[in-house]
Design a protein around this motif. Structure first.
Motif, PDB file in Angstrom:
ATOM      1  N   ASN A 188      10.169  -0.529  -2.331  1.00  0.00           N
ATOM      2  CA  ASN A 188       8.755  -0.778  -2.740  1.00  0.00           C
ATOM      3  C   ASN A 188       8.612  -2.016  -3.376  1.00  0.00           C
ATOM      4  O   ASN A 188       8.357  -1.984  -4.512  1.00  0.00           O
ATOM      5  CB  ASN A 188       8.557   0.581  -3.749  1.00  0.00           C
ATOM      6  N   GLU A 192       1.682  -7.701  -1.478  1.00  0.00           N
ATOM      7  CA  GLU A 192       0.328  -6.948  -1.202  1.00  0.00           C
ATOM      8  C   GLU A 192      -0.243  -7.910  -0.318  1.00  0.00           C
ATOM      9  O   GLU A 192      -1.406  -7.423   0.427  1.00  0.00           O
ATOM     10  CB  GLU A 192      -0.445  -6.777  -2.487  1.00  0.00           C
ATOM     11  N   PRO A 195       0.705  -8.470   4.568  1.00  0.00           N
ATOM     12  CA  PRO A 195       1.080  -6.992   5.232  1.00  0.00           C
ATOM     13  C   PRO A 195       2.142  -7.042   6.576  1.00  0.00           C
ATOM     14  O   PRO A 195       2.042  -6.210   7.198  1.00  0.00           O
ATOM     15  CB  PRO A 195      -0.048  -6.431   5.718  1.00  0.00           C
ATOM     16  N   GLY A 221       4.322   1.627  -2.535  1.00  0.00           N
ATOM     17  CA  GLY A 221       2.937   1.871  -2.907  1.00  0.00           C
ATOM     18  C   GLY A 221       2.890   2.532  -4.512  1.00  0.00           C
ATOM     19  O   GLY A 221       2.083   2.452  -5.054  1.00  0.00           O
ATOM     20  N   TYR A 222       4.329   2.982  -4.918  1.00  0.00           N
ATOM     21  CA  TYR A 222       4.327   3.461  -6.335  1.00  0.00           C
ATOM     22  C   TYR A 222       4.189   2.473  -7.157  1.00  0.00           C
ATOM     23  O   TYR A 222       4.641   1.413  -7.214  1.00  0.00           O
ATOM     24  CB  TYR A 222       5.656   4.271  -6.396  1.00  0.00           C
ATOM     25  N   ASP A 224       0.938   3.361  -7.645  1.00  0.00           N
ATOM     26  CA  ASP A 224      -0.424   3.593  -7.467  1.00  0.00           C
ATOM     27  C   ASP A 224      -0.716   4.671  -6.331  1.00  0.00           C
ATOM     28  O   ASP A 224      -0.286   4.289  -5.300  1.00  0.00           O
ATOM     29  CB  ASP A 224      -1.100   2.200  -7.014  1.00  0.00           C
ATOM     30  N   GLU A 226      -3.384   5.844  -4.903  1.00  0.00           N
ATOM     31  CA  GLU A 226      -4.143   5.433  -3.684  1.00  0.00           C
ATOM     32  C   GLU A 226      -3.407   4.536  -2.811  1.00  0.00           C
ATOM     33  O   GLU A 226      -3.532   4.639  -1.613  1.00  0.00           O
ATOM     34  CB  GLU A 226      -5.534   4.664  -4.392  1.00  0.00           C
ATOM     35  N   LYS A 227      -2.373   3.429  -3.237  1.00  0.00           N
ATOM     36  CA  LYS A 227      -1.819   2.654  -2.271  1.00  0.00           C
ATOM     37  C   LYS A 227      -0.791   3.662  -1.489  1.00  0.00           C
ATOM     38  O   LYS A 227      -0.605   3.469  -0.262  1.00  0.00           O
ATOM     39  CB  LYS A 227      -1.028   1.744  -3.185  1.00  0.00           C
ATOM     40  N   LYS A 229      -1.017   6.821  -0.927  1.00  0.00           N
ATOM     41  CA  LYS A 229      -1.636   7.397   0.321  1.00  0.00           C
ATOM     42  C   LYS A 229      -2.270   6.749   1.384  1.00  0.00           C
ATOM     43  O   LYS A 229      -2.148   7.082   2.495  1.00  0.00           O
ATOM     44  CB  LYS A 229      -3.156   8.041  -0.318  1.00  0.00           C
ATOM     45  N   SER A 230      -2.516   5.333   1.005  1.00  0.00           N
ATOM     46  CA  SER A 230      -3.026   4.431   2.256  1.00  0.00           C
ATOM     47  C   SER A 230      -1.948   4.014   3.064  1.00  0.00           C
ATOM     48  O   SER A 230      -2.234   4.084   4.444  1.00  0.00           O
ATOM     49  CB  SER A 230      -3.585   2.950   1.453  1.00  0.00           C
ATOM     50  N   PHE A 231      -0.593   3.759   2.600  1.00  0.00           N
ATOM     51  CA  PHE A 231       0.493   3.686   3.272  1.00  0.00           C
ATOM     52  C   PHE A 231       0.632   4.994   4.156  1.00  0.00           C
ATOM     53  O   PHE A 231       1.141   4.726   5.468  1.00  0.00           O
ATOM     54  CB  PHE A 231       1.720   3.366   2.409  1.00  0.00           C
TER      55      PHE A 231
END
Length: 623
Positions: A188, A192, A195, A221-222, A224, A226-227, A229-231
């Protein structure tokens, strides 16, 4: 039996029957998922090859494949790994200044360099070394000892081993050439603004190599959500499953698992440097697959002086796992569990069964009709809220109530029971009714892969024992109050307290077990496929059988024997609250315990009769 009781009992039985289709779905999902896989990290294999020139990477991979290896995990390269491979040279300003003392050619450079960040010379031009200026903020290029170094002023020590630059595709090709799957690892610590690494993972994944094992204590993404979930959505779109590492509890794994519809594979890690012996390591691996729905075994190679010895030990370990694994399981690529889709009417039936079961139990234990209606109303509100709000915490709370009251209901009341076998069977039926409700309430892939779990294990161990103890004491309160306290009474109380603390310390995964008991457990497992719990068939059930026999003869002693007797029933309930354990394993374990416990209980009765006979004969002789 009144009409109301008959109606309530009939409705409970109907509700229990309607929950069974959901449980059958869970059993089918567990039974059909038979594949297990073994994984070794590439750095362990590379370490063996680098230490012994006679070992060739291609040959080592082929040999491990023959011995049962299924996959190799690969980390994205970092500055440290690129330097270890000789692709780059890294110097800090301070290091250059130190070297200038011994090398006059560096004096000019020492005056010009900065103490901030680091200077990197690219020794081998390739795709990853060409990405350094994309990943890290670069400044000017300086010449040091006739070599060009790029200055990265913002580079810090943590980034050297944490920031991923990209996967070495030549290594991936070598792994696939050996007909092995590739398991991608990723920390992690993704940039950002860059990519590349994640996109590279998506590009390199194929039908055979589409698994992600996240490194470290956090998912990508942790913190966050939303991040995460996006990943997760991009992984799902790429048909890439994620490993859940047993006992690791990675932060954010729940959010990621939900976002990919629980396409999660449970993984157990075994470090051959830490297992006491190969036999224990193999037993641990087999038990993980057989008893805990583990489908992936991550094996760390033993770090010994001789690489060939380490390689041979690893090959023997792989062979032993495959030879000792039950025939039901097949070596191969691990798969995610089939989706468990419980019909809404089956879910409603489980909630209804919980409400009725708790209310009937309260009525039977306290013999107060008002408490029946109060518990009926209270549990109905909880069940309705759980269904309407889709709140897992309320379902888990309702399941906890059922788990706590089931063993109490199984052993109390005792006054109206005759014989041994019928009351023993009644207690077993009550326990299974509670178990069906608990496993139906908490039924789904999230529990199968232990993203969600039953909550309140300690309470299921403690509350029933305390309740039965208080129940027995209150029934004998007058005699206790009039009893003259002596020193031996205090000693007994202290001994009971010590036993209680020891009992509590043994609950859960961290419980302590003696070496003798470990050996006895291992023998039971070898003989019976899965071992019954010793506290059930050696303590709980035998003492309950003895209590059933003694109660008509001596009510006070019979009541106190219920205290250890309830342990058997709370333990079998607890067995089924471990929802990541296959249903058939828990059923088999419980059947063994009930059967052995009954036999040993009858032996207890025989010994009691013999002891009483001897005592009475000696007493008569004295008189």
């Amino acid at each position: 039996m009144s009409r109301l009781k008959k109606a309530v009992l009939g409705l409970l039985i109907l509700s229990l029957l309607l929950t069974l289709p959901g449980l059958m779905q869970r059993h089918q999902a567990e039974w059909n998922n038979r594949n297990y896989e073994t994984i070794i990290p590439f750095q362990d294999i590379q370490s063996l090859v680098s230490k012994d020139p006679s070992l060739q990477l291609e040959d080592v991979l082929q040999d491990l494949k023959v011995d049962g290896l299924h996959a190799v995990s690969i980390q994205p390269e970092t500055l440290n790994s690129l330097e270890d491979k000789g692709d780059i040279n890294v110097l800090t300003g301070g290091r250059i200044q130190e070297m200038s003392v011994l090398n006059s050619e560096l004096e000019d450079a020492a005056d010009r360099v900065s103490n901030e960040g680091a200077y990197i010379h690219i020794q081998n031009e390739n795709r990853l070394t060409g990405r350094l200026t994309d990943v890290f903020q670069a400044a000017e290029t300086v010449t040091i000892a006739n070599k060009e170094f790029i200055h990265f002023p913002a580079l810090n020590s943590a980034q050297f081993n944490e920031t991923p630059i990209g996967y070495t595709e030549e290594i991936i090709d070598e792994i696939k050439k050996a007909d092995l799957s590739v398991v991608f690892r990723m920390p992690n610590s993704l940039n950002e603004k860059d990519p590349y690494v994640f996109n590279q993972l998506l590009d390199l994944a194929d039908e055979k190599s589409n698994r992600l094992l996240i490194s470290g204590d956090e998912v990508i993404g942790y913190p966050d959500a939303e991040k995460i979930k996006s990943f997760a959505q991009r992984l799902k779109d790429g048909n890439i499953a994620v490993y859940a590492i047993e006992f690791a509890d990675q932060l954010g794994i729940g959010t990621m698992a939900r976002a990919i519809d629980f396409d999660v594979i449970r993984l157990h890690s075994i470090d051959l440097n830490q297992v006491p012996s190969m036999e224990e390591g193999v037993d641990r691996a087999v038990r993980a697959v057989k008893e805990r729905n583990i489908r992936s075994l991550f094996i760390r190679v033993e770090n010994v002086a001789e690489p060939e010895e380490a390689l041979l030990g690893t090959e023997e370990f792989l062979q032993a796992i495959n030879s000792q694994m039950p025939v039901h399981y097949k070596a191969g690529k691990a798969q995610v569990f089939d989706s468990i889709s419980v019909p809404f009417w089956s879910q409603l039936s489980a909630l209804m069964a919980a409400v009725l079961f708790i209310s009937i139990a309260v009525q039977a234990i306290f013999s107060r009709r008002v408490l029946f209606y109060a518990s009926l109303a209270g549990t109905f509100l909880i069940a309705a809220a759980a269904y309407l709000l889709k709140a897992q915490i309320l379902l888990q709370g309702l399941a906890l109530l059922v788990a706590v009251i089931t063993p109490i209901f199984a052993v109390i009341p005792i006054s109206n029971r005759k014989g041994i076998f019928l009351p023993y069977g009644r207690a077993a039926l009550i326990s299974f009714a509670g178990i069906i409700i608990i496993t139906s309430l908490l039924n789904g892939n999230e529990y199968l892969v232990k993203i969600e779990a039953f909550r309140g294990v300690k309470m299921t161990y403690i509350v029933p024992i305390l309740f039965v103890m208080i129940y027995a004491l209150l029934r004998d309160l007058k005699g206790l109050l009039n009893m003259k306290v002596q020193y031996w009474h205090l000693a007994v109380i202290g001994l009971i307290a010590v036993i209680g603390l020891y009992y509590i310390s043994r609950t859960g995964n961290a419980g302590s077990v003696s070496s003798i008991e470990l050996a006895f457990r291992q023998w039971l497992e070898e003989v019976m496929y899965v071992r019954p719990r010793t506290k059930e068939f050696l303590i709980g059930f035998p003492f309950f059988v003895l209590a059933l026999y003694i109660y008509p003869l001596h009510q006070k002693i019979g009541l106190y024997l219920l205290i250890p007797g309830v342990i058997g029933y709370l333990s079998i309930v607890n067995t089924f609250t471990h929802l990541h354990i296959p249903l058939y394993i828990s059923l088999l374990r419980t059947f063994y315990s009930l059967a052995l416990g009954l036999v040993i209980g009858l032996l207890f009765i025989f010994l009691f009769k013999q002891g009483r006979s001897i005592y009475e004969k000696k007493w008569k002789m004295r008189c």
